[in-house]
Design an enzyme around this catalytic site. Structure first.
Site, PDB file in Angstrom:
ATOM      1  N   GLY B 202       0.774  -1.235  -0.133  1.00  0.00           N
ATOM      2  CA  GLY B 202       0.060  -0.034  -0.142  1.00  0.00           C
ATOM      3  C   GLY B 202       0.882   1.171  -0.162  1.00  0.00           C
ATOM      4  N   TRP B 251      -3.246  -6.641   4.021  1.00  0.00           N
ATOM      5  CA  TRP B 251      -2.175  -7.183   4.505  1.00  0.00           C
ATOM      6  C   TRP B 251      -2.075  -7.969   5.819  1.00  0.00           C
ATOM      7  CZ3 TRP B 251       0.170  -4.576   8.783  1.00  0.00           C
ATOM      8  CH2 TRP B 251      -0.345  -3.362   9.047  1.00  0.00           C
ATOM      9  N   ASN B 269      -4.757   1.737   3.625  1.00  0.00           N
ATOM     10  CA  ASN B 269      -4.833   2.921   3.232  1.00  0.00           C
ATOM     11  C   ASN B 269      -4.901   2.961   1.573  1.00  0.00           C
ATOM     12  OD1 ASN B 269      -1.912   2.226   3.595  1.00  0.00           O
ATOM     13  ND2 ASN B 269      -1.997   3.704   2.036  1.00  0.00           N
ATOM     14  N   ASP B 312      -3.436   7.536   6.862  1.00  0.00           N
ATOM     15  CA  ASP B 312      -2.854   6.094   6.914  1.00  0.00           C
ATOM     16  C   ASP B 312      -3.476   5.232   7.697  1.00  0.00           C
ATOM     17  OD1 ASP B 312      -1.204   3.894   5.959  1.00  0.00           O
ATOM     18  OD2 ASP B 312       0.512   4.491   7.182  1.00  0.00           O
ATOM     19  N   ARG B 339      -7.845   1.238  13.551  1.00  0.00           N
ATOM     20  CA  ARG B 339      -6.596   2.157  13.661  1.00  0.00           C
ATOM     21  C   ARG B 339      -7.206   3.692  13.703  1.00  0.00           C
ATOM     22  NH1 ARG B 339      -1.507   1.115   9.647  1.00  0.00           N
ATOM     23  NH2 ARG B 339      -0.344   2.915   9.942  1.00  0.00           N
TER      24      ARG B 339
END
Lengths: 271, 544
Positions: B202, B251, B269, B312, B339
């Site tokens: 990414g 991932w 992201n 991100d 996140r």
């Protein structure tokens, strides 16, 4: 020199030239004279490349990254002490680590711009011209002020503040002046204070020598060391302030300059 | 030996040389009962084994083992340690099958050891090119198993199948060209007769996807792109051609609900990370969870946590599937601490947002609206000069596994309350080069921030308790029927807490950063707990 031997010498030279043309020549060899790409524009381009390609592991401002493990590149580099060595680490990577070589298609000049940027994060202390006098600063430090009541230099002094034996390697003159004028601005966690009540019910305060997830170690003002498991503590208070006063009013401008000159001279003796 | 190989390479035909260079090992592990799909679907019923990255398909990371419990955990001692012969930190969660443990190692290797002693049976070393494109270290987080075959991601973006008895390579499939910025780090997920796997990259302007492969042949069965192509729903959420280089990597490992036949997978992201000017729009399906049909990979629903992300805030977390009571009614939910600092409870059948709230310090958004969309705070996008935002780039949490304990009804997550200056930069896409458009910088020492394990009531998003850790932790969590929560810390501790109260019950200093999640298993009636710290895998059990 005879005609004959002259001819033979020419042949040897030609052979050597041929041999060189087919042997792999280290890429950096031609650049041993120094970095040819070190103008302000090169440094700026190197910085941009660094931010994009290197910042994820080494930090956007090259000060390192705790999680990725990329080291701080703003101080002395442990793996490379010359521009050529820095170039080679970037070009070839460090085998067996996450420090990969830059891609083949990145031209050498771009790598040299990176080297120039990394160089720009350091400077030659000899080139720095200071207003103050180091000898006067030394006199002031050791007998004309209370500096040595807290700080230590080369084993002499006290342990109630950072050891300054090599402070000139880590702090620029402007930083040193700011540290004395405004010591609360940038207090390292090691010099915070902790006030804790132990299992004996006694409250003690001291410098935060060390703290992890399960324990703390403090040094009180009598230099006694105390170690506690956190779950044994009855109370815990962290004071994220420095015990160092500001010297903006107590020392004159020239005295501060002299102290800066002395502190900036404190660095490891060249081997 | 290398010299001999070189000589052979010069003297002998290339096919023969290739055969010489391939690993062929004759040391075998003891026999184990091949792992069928039925066993994987009911992995929770055989807690003596740890059969997949998150333990079970619902990814609750809750083991039914209770031999080690709140009463006796203080008697734990180290049983063995396996030293990985590579210096990179380990992010592995080993699998255990009938007393055999499979440990992945950096950069892309796997070792089989005796789960009682740590003694090595075999080791598979994956040959890697020197010019890898990897974002954040040489990592591998684990394998998947089906039958007697292990499936592993590699940093050169291959999926490999390895004979679990011998460590011999069965097949190796190129998932994507590594030189274009693709890599693979996460454990695959077995779904029936498919090996489902994601992709990393990414930060290199890739176009993300989720793939399914035939476990026998390594052939691609289906691919679902996580960025819609032209003409597909959602492509118009990317300005211009930005969809083609928009990231949205996958991932970390997903989850699966057999009854709904849905695979759930988080996406990363949008790229470039910190400069959204070149990709105006919501940027579907970046920072989302996708529900894919378990047979075809078709997207059945999506939920985007962070539309048009410029910080991100990957939605690279493990989807936890749990049936909990919502408004007096049992619901099939998905629990997600993101996140971006918000906790979400979704209906996993439909993707409907049920409710959500912050679980850590958040300054970029003031809350969530009725459909779960963030209400943005103006002035929080990265600038050329830098702007301070919470959470920082590493997030309020990240890829490290959370856990859900059905006994306590609590959701546990490693949390970070920090802040960072975010910068924007202008960059042009170049294939295989980083494409991030900026970065971030801390202005305070890490000790100034707050890191903890938080126990969250998923029906209210209330924090029931928290256990402070310092400095910032990046360890995953596992709970057990023994009433315990296991996790680690960046300062090298491995510890057990009371899952109900958060009280510390046991800890040991392993000295190196814990950057992995614990797992537990049983051999010959004895329960063990395993954690990777630094580049060593430690196993603990009760004192003999």
């Amino acid at each position: 020199m005879s005609k004959h031997s002259g001819f033979r010498g020419g042949w040897l030279l030609a052979s050597a030239a041929f041999a060189l043309s087919i042997l792999p020549v280290p890429r950096a060899l031609a650049e041993d004279a120094g970095n040819l790409y070190n103008t302000l524009v090169d440094i700026r381009l190197g910085e941009r490349y660094f931010e994009r390609q290197c910042g994820r592991c080494h930090g956007f401002d090259a000060t390192g990254n705790d999680e990725a493990g990329g080291p701080d590149l703003t101080g002395r580099l442990t793996r490379a002490s010359t521009d050529v060595a820095i170039f080679n680490v970037i070009r070839d990577g460090i085998p067996g680590t996450a420090m990969l070589p830059v891609p083949e298609n990145v031209p050498d000049p771009q790598v040299w711009q990176l080297v120039a940027y990394l160089d720009s994060l350091r400077y030659d202390p000899e080139s720095v011209v200071l207003a103050g006098d180091a000898d006067s600063g030394s006199d002031l430090f050791w007998s004309g002020s209370d500096c040595a009541d807290c700080h230590m230099v080369s084993g002499r002094g006290s342990r109630f503040g950072p050891d300054l034996s090599r402070i000139g390697e880590n702090r620029a003159p402007d930083d040193l002046l700011a540290d004395m004028i405004n010591p609360q601005e940038d207090v390292a966690p090691r010099w915070w204070r902790l006030r804790v009540t132990g299992p004996d019910g006694v409250t003690r305060e001291g410098y935060r020598m060390n703290e992890d997830s399960f324990s703390v170690r403090i040094m009180d003002d009598d230099e006694n060391l105390w170690s506690f498991h956190k779950d044994d503590l009855q109370s815990y208070e962290r004071i994220e302030e420095s015990t160092m006063p500001s010297y903006a009013q107590t020392l004159s401008e020239s005295e501060l300059d002299d102290l800066v000159a002395y502190l900036f001279s404190l660095r490891r003796e060249e081997i | 030996m290398k010299r001999l190989s070189l000589l052979l390479a010069i003297l002998l035909p290339s096919a023969f040389v290739q055969a010489q260079e391939q690993q062929f090992q004759t040391v075998i592990t003891p026999a184990f009962t091949p792992i069928t799909w039925e066993r994987l679907a009911n992995a929770g019923d055989e807690p003596e084994n740890w059969l997949m990255y998150s333990g079970t398909l619902d990814s609750q990371r809750h083991s039914l083992l209770d031999q080690i419990n709140t009463e006796n955990v203080s008697e734990m001692e180290m049983k063995w340690a396996y030293q990985i012969p590579v210096i990179d930190r380990a992010e592995t969660v080993p699998l255990v099958v009938d007393g055999i443990m499979f440990i992945t190692e950096a950069p892309s290797n796997v070792t089989a050891v005796d789960a009682r002693t740590g003694g090595v049976y075999w080791r598979y070393d994956h040959d890697l090119p020197e010019d890898l494109r990897i974002c954040c270290g040489r990592n591998n987080r684990g394998v998947a198993i089906l039958g007697e075959t292990l499936f592993m991601s590699t940093l050169d973006a291959h999926l490999v199948a390895i004979d679990a008895r011998t460590g011999n390579l069965l097949w190796s499939t190129e998932v994507a060209p590594y030189a274009s910025g693709y890599s693979k780090t996460a454990a695959p997920l077995i779904v029936k007769d498919l090996v489902v796997t994601g992709i990393a990259g990414g930060e290199f302007g890739i176009r993300g996807f989720i793939d399914a492969y035939d476990p026998e042949t390594g052939e691609l069965v289906w691919r679902t792109y996580t960025i819609p192509g032209p003409g597909e729903f959602g492509n118009d959420t990317w300005s211009g051609d930005s969809w083609a280089t928009g990231g949205s990597a996958t991932w970390i490992t997903g989850s699966y609900d057999a009854e709904l036949n849905q695979i759930y997978w988080g996406t990363g992201n949008p790229g470039p990370d910190w400069n959204g000017d070149v990709r105006l729009g919501d940027n579907l399906y970046s920072d989302s969870v996708l529900a894919l049909n378990g047979d075809t990979g078709e997207i059945e629903w999506h939920f985007q946590f962070t539309p048009h992300d410029v910080h991100d805030y990957d939605a690279i977390q493990i989807p936890i599937l749990a049936d909990i009571e919502v408004g007096g009614e049992m619901r099939e939910t998905m629990l997600w601490a993101n996140r971006n600092g918000f906790f979400y409870t979704l209906d996993r059948a439909t993707g409907e947002f049920l409710y959500g709230d912050t679980f850590a310090t958040v300054t970029w958004a003031s809350g969530l609206d009725a459909i779960g969309r963030p209400i943005r705070v103006p002035g929080m996008a990265p600038t050329y000069e830098g702007v301070m935002v919470s959470p920082p780039i590493v997030g309020a949490t990240n890829w490290y596994s959370p856990a859900f304990n059905p006994d306590t009804g609590l959701f546990y997550v490693t949390t970070f309350d920090g802040e960072q200056e975010f910068f924007k930069r202008d960059e042009d896409y170049e294939e295989g080069e980083r494409y991030t458009g900026g970065g971030g910088r801390y202005t305070q020492p890490m000790d100034a921030f707050h890191s903890s394990i938080r126990a969250i009531d998923p029906t209210t998003v209330d924090i029931v308790w928290e256990f402070p850790i310092m400095p910032r932790s990046s360890a995953g969590i596992t709970t057990t029927a023994g009433g315990l929560l296991f996790s680690g810390s960046a300062d090298g501790f491995f510890f057990a807490l009371d899952a109900e109260s958060g009280e510390e019950l046991w800890n040991v200093s392993l000295s190196r950063r814990v950057h992995a999640a614990p797992m537990t298993y049983e051999v010959d009636g004895e329960q063990f707990v395993t954690i990777a710290s630094g580049n060593v895998v430690f196993t603990f059990g009760l004192r003999d």
